[in-house]
Design an enzyme around this catalytic site. Structure first.
Site, PDB file in Angstrom:
ATOM      1  CB  CYS A  69      -4.192  94.258 129.129  1.00  0.00           C
ATOM      2  SG  CYS A  69      -3.614  92.568 129.396  1.00  0.00           S
ATOM      3  CB  CYS A  72      -7.940  90.462 125.326  1.00  0.00           C
ATOM      4  SG  CYS A  72      -8.267  89.232 126.608  1.00  0.00           S
ATOM      5  CB  CYS A 146      -7.744  88.403 134.033  1.00  0.00           C
ATOM      6  SG  CYS A 146      -7.468  87.710 132.374  1.00  0.00           S
ATOM      7  CD  GLN A 246      -4.831  71.018 124.906  1.00  0.00           C
ATOM      8  OE1 GLN A 246      -5.043  72.166 124.515  1.00  0.00           O
ATOM      9  NE2 GLN A 246      -4.162  70.135 124.165  1.00  0.00           N
ATOM     10  CG  PHE A 273       4.275  65.911 118.437  1.00  0.00           C
ATOM     11  CD1 PHE A 273       5.515  66.520 118.513  1.00  0.00           C
ATOM     12  CD2 PHE A 273       3.852  65.390 117.221  1.00  0.00           C
ATOM     13  CE1 PHE A 273       6.325  66.619 117.377  1.00  0.00           C
ATOM     14  CE2 PHE A 273       4.653  65.483 116.081  1.00  0.00           C
ATOM     15  CZ  PHE A 273       5.887  66.088 116.174  1.00  0.00           C
ATOM     16  CD  GLU A 293       6.023  65.237 124.573  1.00  0.00           C
ATOM     17  OE1 GLU A 293       6.877  66.147 124.605  1.00  0.00           O
ATOM     18  OE2 GLU A 293       4.969  65.298 123.889  1.00  0.00           O
ATOM     19  CG  ASP A 341      -1.839  68.466 120.259  1.00  0.00           C
ATOM     20  OD1 ASP A 341      -1.691  69.517 119.601  1.00  0.00           O
ATOM     21  OD2 ASP A 341      -2.290  68.460 121.420  1.00  0.00           O
ATOM     22  CB  CYS A 367      -1.972  75.656 119.101  1.00  0.00           C
ATOM     23  SG  CYS A 367      -0.172  75.499 119.072  1.00  0.00           S
TER      24      CYS A 367
END
Length: 410
Positions: A69, A72, A146, A246, A273, A293, A341, A367
């Site tokens: 997979c 990960c 998972c 999130q 944002f 936004e 963000d 991120c």
């Protein structure tokens, strides 16, 4: 080409082991720093590596699908060095922009905490596969477990596969976004067969049988048994179908605390944002907030929440594409603090305007360490001082990392 012995020196930003050699780096999937590996090398990548000397930090992966997979990449690394690696991803991105600063220890993810999953479904003969793509492949791993996902999603996998089978396109793949809400699972299917309309009765029955909160197909709400609610600091938000949230609730709480602590006693705040109001609604309990936004669906959810008395101070919003039309210096003057963000592309245009402003405090959430570092460089060159950088790991076992940076103007 003969095999060669390779000594791994570092863990790369994608989770591959890296050996630094005279002819350049060699990337070894699944290897860890300090390990000795034997393999043939083609174009800088080890082929079918065999680990001759394992690292003491190597552990047994927790998922049966891990070897195939692509969801990960570092389940084989022990927790403490894993968290150090995550902090290091942020540190390196900052150093690449000439920013030398202490990065706080990574706030760890919660096992089984992923409340939002984006899965893929496709046909395999008469069968339906549902899961994630294999590493560096278009083949799909049909997952039966998972450990990263919320157990509620894992338990629902057979039913979700049955749901997907009703509207799979004749060719290609179907995308399924699953979100755990306080009222049940919200499921959004995209790239479904264009003739899904004739399957609405069957789909509706499956929604009832599986007790889903809501099902949407290609942007159309098929059935909503209950509004799928997200708790934003005590304020209920109806999630937009397939919209952003999130990934883990624990990370949302951690990020929100860092943002609230970062703005301090600011009385007027711009939340840029802002999405559905993850930070704005929490900040609105202590300050006047203006949220900006570009996504209409996110703002509609935010607007709906504000229509009910919530005990907030003045909270306003506007729809605006900040990458094309950022708040300029003059528009930023009323605010004591700004929170931003952005998506992975970052907030370069907005950072350039903030660098010209007199805003006292800026809290940057990101991120993507690379674009965060670029935006911080702009702000630092504009006279801001970096007070703290804190990584938050909500993407367990993956190379992705969130970070919150706090800056002040002297």
């Amino acid at each position: 080409m003969s095999e060669r012995e390779i000594e791994i020196t570092t863990l790369g930003h994608r989770g591959d082991g890296v050996a630094e050699t005279e002819t350049g780096p060699i990337y070894v999937a699944g290897a860890l720093p300090g390990e000795i590996v034997r393999a043939k090398v083609v174009d800088g990548r080890a082929q079918k590596p065999v680990i001759e000397k394992p690292s003491p930090n190597r552990i047994e992966p927790v998922c049966r699908h891990y070897s195939a997979c692509g969801g990960c990449s570092v389940q084989h690394l022990a927790e403490e060095p894993y968290l150090v690696w995550k902090s290091g991803l942020v540190e390196k991105a900052l150093r690449d922009r000439g920013i030398e600063t202490e990065v706080s220890g990574t706030i760890a993810a919660t096992m089984g905490g992923r409340r939002r999953a984006v899965l893929t479904a496709t046909r395999a003969g008469r069968h339906t596969l549902l899961g994630y793509h294999e590493k560096a492949s278009h083949r799909l791993v049909d997952i039966a477990e998972c450990p990263v996902l919320d157990p509620v999603i894992v338990e629902a996998l057979p039913g979700l596969k049955s749901l997907a089978s009703e509207v799979l396109p004749k060719k290609g793949e179907l995308r399924m976004t699953v979100l755990v809400t306080t009222t049940g699972l919200d499921v959004a299917l995209d790239k479904a067969d264009k003739g899904y309309g004739r399957k609405i009765p069957a789909l509706s029955q499956k929604v009832v049988d599986q007790n889903l909160a809501r099902l949407s197909v290609n942007g159309e709400v098929i059935l909503e048994l209950r509004p799928p609610l997200l708790d934003m600091g005590g304020i209920g938000i109806v999630a937009a179908p397939g919209g952003f949230a999130q990934a883990t609730l624990a990370a949302e709480h951690a990020l929100s605390k860092l943002v609230i602590d970062g703005v301090g006693k600011a009385k007027t705040i711009a939340d840029l944002f802002s999405g559905v109001g993850t930070f704005a609604l929490r900040l609105g309990r202590q300050a006047n907030v203006h949220a900006v936004e570009g996504d209409a669906a996110a703002l509609a959810a935010f607007d709906k929440a504000l229509r009910k008395p919530q005990g907030l101070k003045k909270v306003t919003f506007e729809r605006r594409d900040l990458s094309r039309r950022p708040l300029v210096k003059e528009e930023l003057e009323p605010y004591d603090a700004v929170v931003f963000d952005p998506p992975r592309a970052g907030a370069q245009a907005q950072a350039e305007q903030l660098a010209l402003s007199k805003v006292k405090t800026i809290v940057a959430v990101s991120c993507n360490p690379a674009t965060l570092a670029r935006d911080l460089r702009i702000l630092l060159d504009g006279g801001y001082v970096l007070q703290s950088v804190t990584p938050v790991d909500q993407f367990h076992y993956s190379p992705h990392i969130e970070a919150v940076a706090v800056l002040t103007r002297p």
